[in-house]
Design an enzyme around this catalytic site. Structure first.
Site, short mmCIF file in Angstrom:
data_model
loop_
_atom_site.label_atom_id
_atom_site.label_comp_id
_atom_site.label_asym_id
_atom_site.label_seq_id
_atom_site.Cartn_x
_atom_site.Cartn_y
_atom_site.Cartn_z
N LYS A 126 44.83 81.06 35.37
CA LYS A 126 45.43 81.35 34.06
C LYS A 126 45.98 80.04 33.52
O LYS A 126 46.30 79.14 34.30
CB LYS A 126 46.58 82.36 34.23
CG LYS A 126 47.00 83.04 32.95
CD LYS A 126 46.13 84.23 32.64
CE LYS A 126 46.37 84.76 31.24
NZ LYS A 126 45.55 85.95 30.95
N ASP A 166 43.36 84.60 25.39
CA ASP A 166 44.43 85.53 25.74
C ASP A 166 45.31 85.57 24.49
O ASP A 166 44.84 85.20 23.39
CB ASP A 166 45.20 85.05 26.99
CG ASP A 166 46.21 86.08 27.51
OD1 ASP A 166 45.78 87.16 27.92
OD2 ASP A 166 47.43 85.82 27.48
P1 NDP Z 1 45.55 92.80 19.59
O1 NDP Z 1 46.41 91.66 19.20
O2 NDP Z 1 44.20 92.96 18.98
O3 NDP Z 1 46.34 94.19 19.31
C1 NDP Z 1 47.59 94.43 19.86
C2 NDP Z 1 48.12 95.73 19.25
O4 NDP Z 1 49.35 96.06 19.90
C3 NDP Z 1 48.43 95.60 17.78
O5 NDP Z 1 48.21 96.84 17.14
C4 NDP Z 1 49.92 95.26 17.81
O6 NDP Z 1 50.62 95.61 16.62
C5 NDP Z 1 50.40 96.13 18.93
N1 NDP Z 1 51.64 95.61 19.48
C6 NDP Z 1 51.91 94.34 19.87
N2 NDP Z 1 53.18 94.23 20.28
C7 NDP Z 1 53.71 95.47 20.14
C8 NDP Z 1 54.99 96.01 20.38
N3 NDP Z 1 55.98 95.24 20.86
N4 NDP Z 1 55.18 97.34 20.13
C9 NDP Z 1 54.18 98.11 19.64
N5 NDP Z 1 52.96 97.64 19.38
C10 NDP Z 1 52.73 96.35 19.62
O7 NDP Z 1 45.48 92.75 21.17
P2 NDP Z 1 44.42 93.40 22.15
O8 NDP Z 1 44.03 94.74 21.63
O9 NDP Z 1 43.39 92.41 22.49
O10 NDP Z 1 45.33 93.55 23.47
C11 NDP Z 1 46.16 94.68 23.67
C12 NDP Z 1 46.62 94.67 25.13
O11 NDP Z 1 45.47 94.70 25.99
C13 NDP Z 1 47.41 93.43 25.57
O12 NDP Z 1 48.36 93.84 26.55
C14 NDP Z 1 46.36 92.55 26.24
O13 NDP Z 1 46.93 91.65 27.18
C15 NDP Z 1 45.53 93.63 26.93
N6 NDP Z 1 44.18 93.21 27.29
C16 NDP Z 1 43.29 92.80 26.33
C17 NDP Z 1 42.01 92.43 26.68
C18 NDP Z 1 41.01 92.06 25.65
O14 NDP Z 1 39.84 91.86 26.03
N7 NDP Z 1 41.36 92.00 24.37
C19 NDP Z 1 41.59 92.39 28.09
C20 NDP Z 1 42.56 92.94 29.02
C21 NDP Z 1 43.83 93.30 28.61
P3 NDP Z 1 51.13 94.46 15.58
O15 NDP Z 1 49.96 94.21 14.70
O16 NDP Z 1 52.27 95.11 14.88
O17 NDP Z 1 51.54 93.26 16.40
#
Ligand code: NDP
Length: 444
Positions: A126, A166
């Protein structure tokens, strides 16, 4: 004192202050205890755990860059090369002001076991920087990425260490870093994943984490004699993972009734209309509350999370610690019988205790969201072959990998009489392969 406890006590002394790393290490090594105890003498002699908890190396460097007004800045850059027993280091780069060595060690340690579970030859790593891309111009982000890569290129390579995106590192940043790597080394190789389709990226990578989450959920519920068909599903988040989890769940006959963002959640009793969400989130870059303007039968709940909504299955796909013990209790009381994590560590320790106590189906993120890194490894394969596979080929392989992960996790849990405790199952299944490889490779 048991071997596991001895190693953890020594680790706490050696790395006092690295709270995030120590917490992750404790959670993992507590659950692998049965597998360690089954081979304690050999592992102790080989100092296996002492080696497992220390990164092979950590590279730290300064990243000087100049903003658009001509002001100079210096950020810190890191790469934690944690474990290469089963393949080149693989894991994302995070650009966020909260980044420090402890957080990257925690994420790198977790990555070892997640990558092992995929069954693909990838080790754990990482990296990242305390740089904050928010509010920076494109040109500033490009100069930062170029400066970061001007140092990092010395330590990575297609067969050595293959970073990905990430938090704060998406397609744009990967593109800039790839361009700089190529410029410095003269090599056109798969040194980063998450690349654009025009320069070596893989089809189905954007869908991979959400689709993979639903594939493993489907396998888990079918093995418990249940079905996704007609199940009511609550999903949090509305980003990449949440969107494609919704799409695949709907394709398999489930009804997804919620999505959220950090301001609140939407509830659509008739099932989320994903075309409306794509338009709001991916085209207009708007907020999820705009959904109710297009679909008046849906409701928006400002400042709330969706865990009070009655459902069969919950798929948290937003962020860490978004489900606490109280939320988990609400879910269970309302009849939720399965939770699978798209996000990394969305359930806190109390929530996990509540799932295990109620004996509902629970698949931790380490296994459930491994579809993303697995497809990154498929991108590496395509780069090495100089070929591009079709969407169906990549998606088919992803599905096989996720089904395989479920069975590895379930079998490891069963082998040590933990039955449906998939937290223990995932950690042990991930650990056993890495431990075998480390034992075979000698004292390195
Ligand atoms: P995105 O940035 O595309 O989406 C994140 C979503 O979560 C947004 O809707 C965001 O809303 C919401 N969010 C963020 N912080 C908060 C909070 N404090 N409370 C409520 N909602 C929140 O990220 P991803 O979809 O790529 O990732 C989502 C999760 O999945 C993360 O934990 C990531 O580490 C994990 N992950 C992702 C992978 C990938 O391939 N993308 C792989 C493995 C794990 P807002 O717009 O308001 O910030």
């Amino acid at each position: 004192m048991s071997y596991v406890d001895e190693v953890f006590e020594a680790l706490k002394k050696k790395h006092a202050g690295e709270d995030e790393f120590l917490e992750a290490a404790e959670r993992v090594i507590e659950t692998i205890k049965p597998a360690v105890e089954a081979n304690e003498e050999a592992y102790r002699k080989a100092a296996l755990l002492e080696r497992l908890v220390e990164p092979e190396r950590i590279i730290t460097f300064r990243v000087p860059w100049t903003d658009d007004s001509g002001k100079n800045h210096v950020n810190l850059g890191y790469r934690v090369q944690f474990n290469s027993a089963i393949g080149p280091y693989k894991g994302g780069l995070r650009f966020h002001p909260s980044v420090n060595q402890s957080i990257l060690k925690f994420l790198g340690f977790e990555q070892i076991f997640k990558n092992s579970l995929t069954g693909l030859p990838i080790g754990g790593g990482k990296g990242g920087s305390d740089f904050d891309p928010k509010g920076k111009s494109d040109a500033e982000v490009m100069r930062f990425c170029q400066s970061f890569m001007t140092e990092l290129f010395k330590y990575i390579g297609a067969d050595e260490d293959v970073p990905a995106g990430d938090i704060g590192v998406g397609g744009r940043e990967v593109g800039y870093m790839y361009g700089q790597y190529k410029r410095i080394t003269g090599l056109y190789e798969g040194v980063l994943t998450g690349k654009g389709l025009s320069f070596g990226g893989s089809l189905a990578r954007p869908e991979a984490t959400g689709y993979g989450l639903v594939y493993i959920t489907d396998e888990m519920v079918r093995n418990a004699g249940k079905s996704l068909k007609d199940a009511t599903v609550v999903i949090s988040g509305s980003g990449n993972v949440a969107q494609y989890a919704t799409q695949k769940a709907e394709q398999l006959g489930a009804k997804v009734v919620t999505l959220s963002d950090s301001n609140g959640y939407i509830y659509d009793p008739d099932g989320i209309k994903l075309d409306v969400v794509f338009e709001i989130k991916n085209v207009k870059r708007g907020r999820i509350k705009e959904y109710v303007e297009k679909v008046p039968t849906a409701k928006y709940f400002e400042g709330e999370r969706p865990w009070g909504v009655k459902c069969d299955i919950a798929l948290p796909c937003a962020t860490q610690n978004e489900i606490n013990g109280e939320d988990a209790k609400k879910l269970i009381e309302n009849g939720c019988w399965a939770v699978a994590e798209g996000a990394n560590m969305p359930s806190d320790a109390d929530a996990i205790d509540a799932y295990l106590k109620a004996k509902i189906l629970y698949m931790p993120g380490k296994a459930a969201n491994a579809g993303g890194v697995a497809t990154s490894a498929l991108e590496m394969s395509q780069n090495s072959e100089r070929l591009s596979w079709t969407f169906e080929e990549v998606d088919g392989k992803l599905k096989d990998i996720m089904v395989g992960i479920y069975h590895k996790v379930a079998e490891a849990a069963k082998k040590y009489s933990y039955e449906t405790d998939f937290v223990t199952g995932a950690n042990i299944a991930g650990f056993e392969k890495v431990a075998d490889a480390m034992m075979a490779q000698g004292m390195v």
